[in-house]
Design an enzyme around this catalytic site. Structure first.
Site, PDB file in Angstrom:
ATOM      1  N   ASP A  40     100.550 -16.488  -0.570  1.00  0.00           N
ATOM      2  CA  ASP A  40      99.577 -15.374  -0.477  1.00  0.00           C
ATOM      3  C   ASP A  40      99.807 -14.516   0.761  1.00  0.00           C
ATOM      4  OD1 ASP A  40      98.503 -17.348   1.276  1.00  0.00           O
ATOM      5  OD2 ASP A  40      96.433 -17.073   0.594  1.00  0.00           O
ATOM      6  N   SER A 127      89.543 -30.654   2.898  1.00  0.00           N
ATOM      7  CA  SER A 127      90.300 -31.406   1.895  1.00  0.00           C
ATOM      8  C   SER A 127      91.090 -30.495   0.962  1.00  0.00           C
ATOM      9  CB  SER A 127      89.341 -32.278   1.088  1.00  0.00           C
ATOM     10  OG  SER A 127      88.515 -31.430   0.335  1.00  0.00           O
ATOM     11  N   SER A 131      86.528 -25.387   1.307  1.00  0.00           N
ATOM     12  CA  SER A 131      85.131 -25.455   1.740  1.00  0.00           C
ATOM     13  C   SER A 131      84.801 -24.233   2.598  1.00  0.00           C
ATOM     14  CB  SER A 131      84.875 -26.752   2.505  1.00  0.00           C
ATOM     15  OG  SER A 131      85.801 -26.893   3.556  1.00  0.00           O
ATOM     16  N   SER A 132      85.719 -23.842   3.483  1.00  0.00           N
ATOM     17  CA  SER A 132      85.363 -22.743   4.389  1.00  0.00           C
ATOM     18  C   SER A 132      85.279 -21.415   3.644  1.00  0.00           C
ATOM     19  CB  SER A 132      86.315 -22.667   5.583  1.00  0.00           C
ATOM     20  OG  SER A 132      87.622 -22.567   5.151  1.00  0.00           O
ATOM     21  N   ASP A 176      92.128 -18.026  -1.166  1.00  0.00           N
ATOM     22  CA  ASP A 176      90.936 -18.869  -1.284  1.00  0.00           C
ATOM     23  C   ASP A 176      89.696 -18.020  -1.519  1.00  0.00           C
ATOM     24  OD1 ASP A 176      92.812 -20.694  -0.581  1.00  0.00           O
ATOM     25  OD2 ASP A 176      92.014 -21.121   1.407  1.00  0.00           O
TER      26      ASP A 176
HETATM   27  C1  GLA Z   1      95.186 -22.242   2.805  1.00  0.00           C
HETATM   28  C2  GLA Z   1      94.985 -20.766   3.143  1.00  0.00           C
HETATM   29  C3  GLA Z   1      95.437 -19.888   1.992  1.00  0.00           C
HETATM   30  C4  GLA Z   1      96.839 -20.244   1.522  1.00  0.00           C
HETATM   31  C5  GLA Z   1      96.974 -21.754   1.309  1.00  0.00           C
HETATM   32  C6  GLA Z   1      98.389 -22.171   1.020  1.00  0.00           C
HETATM   33  O1  GLA Z   1      94.344 -22.629   1.764  1.00  0.00           O
HETATM   34  O2  GLA Z   1      93.639 -20.501   3.446  1.00  0.00           O
HETATM   35  O3  GLA Z   1      95.346 -18.521   2.366  1.00  0.00           O
HETATM   36  O4  GLA Z   1      97.808 -19.753   2.405  1.00  0.00           O
HETATM   37  O5  GLA Z   1      96.539 -22.478   2.457  1.00  0.00           O
HETATM   38  O6  GLA Z   1      98.771 -21.685  -0.220  1.00  0.00           O
END
Ligand code: GLA
Length: 391
Positions: A40, A127, A131-132, A176
């Site tokens: 991403d 995990s 969550s955040s 996310d």
């Molecule tokens: C975390 C980051 C995302 C992404 C993933 C790996 O979740 O918050 O932005 O980079 O790692 O794919």
């Protein structure tokens, strides 16, 4: 007597704490990423789903400018006036994650009032299930409504990411937050992280998603996540020199990378090889999901894990063991680490009719190999962010 719904229970908890009913409940999903890891922030492709482990935030405006936030998962509260909000300094803790969303809104001119806020979440912390992001999306949504504005889910995601990048100083990508905000029931979403476009991808009803928690906590705020970005960037400088149209690793293909191999440090070459091949796998997985070819999607998940473990170097022995166990369990089509890695969960694509047996088998075999019992559960692809006024 009937159990109260989660929303009714949250309303009662809010009333018990603040002595009045909430004006609004805002709720956002955790997420599981099927495939497309560490792509991403290179403006590449990802294929996550919001899930039914979620964060709820209930709130009511106050007549002063105090933000009074109580987090049930943490068991603590923070009180700050909106005029005193500024990017976090010092050690990052939960307060930064709950205040950043209001800072991001205020910075873009949203007239966020003081408010009493109660947070409840069943997304396990640290995990790899976001969550955040789910807290931040839920709070951006809550703050925008309290400011009496209309917010679309993609903007909730953008503001939540701004909070994480610029308030918490965590250099995460947009996956996310977009998954948490824009998810759909029974669908994954294919995100183009360059344009922000989100395409729903139906998940076949006879497949299910199982997540297995390695029990190893990780944080994207840790040094290794930013280090991967620097390792890729060192290689990208060479590729940009050779190909003027190349902006990010999203623009690189296998031939370009292979041709530049001699000029690249081996570490940068391997990091970029992961990104280039992972982008291909996401697009291929999207095609295969449409044609319902489970075996082929499973093989892509396995290839993704292998690439993350050997080229991007973000796995750990516990995650490798879980993926290894899954490869022997009947009914599992494929498994890989999900989220940033270094711990957290694996995602397993499984035949729906065997999902519960698969959970038991992974849990038992992991306990036999490691002596530890871990959480292995079925999650459902769910809707993203939703705000429900309470009157
Ligand atoms: C975390 C980051 C995302 C992404 C993933 C790996 O979740 O918050 O932005 O980079 O790692 O794919």
């Amino acid at each position: 007597m009937d159990e109260p719904t989660p929303e009714a229970a949250l309303r009662s908890a809010f009333e018990a704490r603040f002595g009045r009913p909430p004006a609004l409940v805002s709720d956002a999903g955790g997420r599981v990423n099927l495939i497309g890891e560490h792509t991403d922030y290179h403006e590449g492709f990802v294929l996550p789903a919001a899930i039914d482990l979620r964060t709820h935030a209930a709130g009511a405006p106050r007549s002063d400018d105090l933000l009074h936030v109580y987090s049930e998962p943490v068991g603590n509260e923070v009180k700050v006036s909106t005029s005193g909000l500024k990017p976090w300094t010092g050690g990052l803790d939960w307060r930064a994650y709950v205040l950043g969303p209001f800072w991001a809104l205020l910075r873009e001119g949203w007239p966020v009032p003081g408010a009493d806020i109660l947070i409840r979440s069943d997304v396990p912390f640290g995990s790899g299930l976001s969550s955040s992001a789910s807290v931040q999306v839920a709070l951006v949504g809550l703050g925008a409504h309290l400011a009496r504005g209309a917010l679309v889910p993609s903007d909730a995601a953008r503001l939540a990411r701004r909070a994480e990048n610029d308030f918490c100083h965590v250099p995460c990508g947009i996956m996310d937050q977009l998954a948490s905000a824009c998810g759909r029931d029974r669908h994954a979403i294919r995100i183009d992280c360059r344009t922000g476009s989100v395409e729903p991808v139906p998940l076949p009803p006879d497949w299910a998603l199982v997540v297995a928690d390695s029990g190893v906590k990780h944080s994207v705020a840790g040094e290794e996540y930013a280090k991967r970005q620097r390792e890729c960037e060192a290689g990208m400088a060479v590729l940009r020199d050779r190909h003027p149209h190349v902006r990010t690793a999203r623009d690189v293909d296998r031939d370009m990378l292979e041709a530049a191999r001699g000029a690249l440090a081996d570490l940068s070459f391997r990091r970029l090889r992961h990104v280039v091949t992972e982008n291909e796998r996401v697009l291929e997985a999207q095609r295969l999901l449409a044609s319902r070819d489970p075996a082929a999607v499973g093989a892509l998940l396995a290839a993704s894990h292998e690439s993350l473990a050997s080229d991007y170097d973000v796995s750990c022995p516990e995650l490798d063991t879980l993926v290894d166990i899954a490869s022997t369990v009947p009914g599992v089509l494929g498994a890989r680490l999900t989220g940033a890695g270094w711990g957290g969960n694996t995602v397993n694509l499984v035949r729906a009719e065997r999902a519960h047996e698969v959970c038991d088998a992974i849990r038992d075999q992991y306990a036999r190999r490691s002596g530890r019992r871990i959480a292995v559960r079925v999650v459902h692809a769910s809707r993203g962010w939703i705000a429900t006024p309470q009157s």
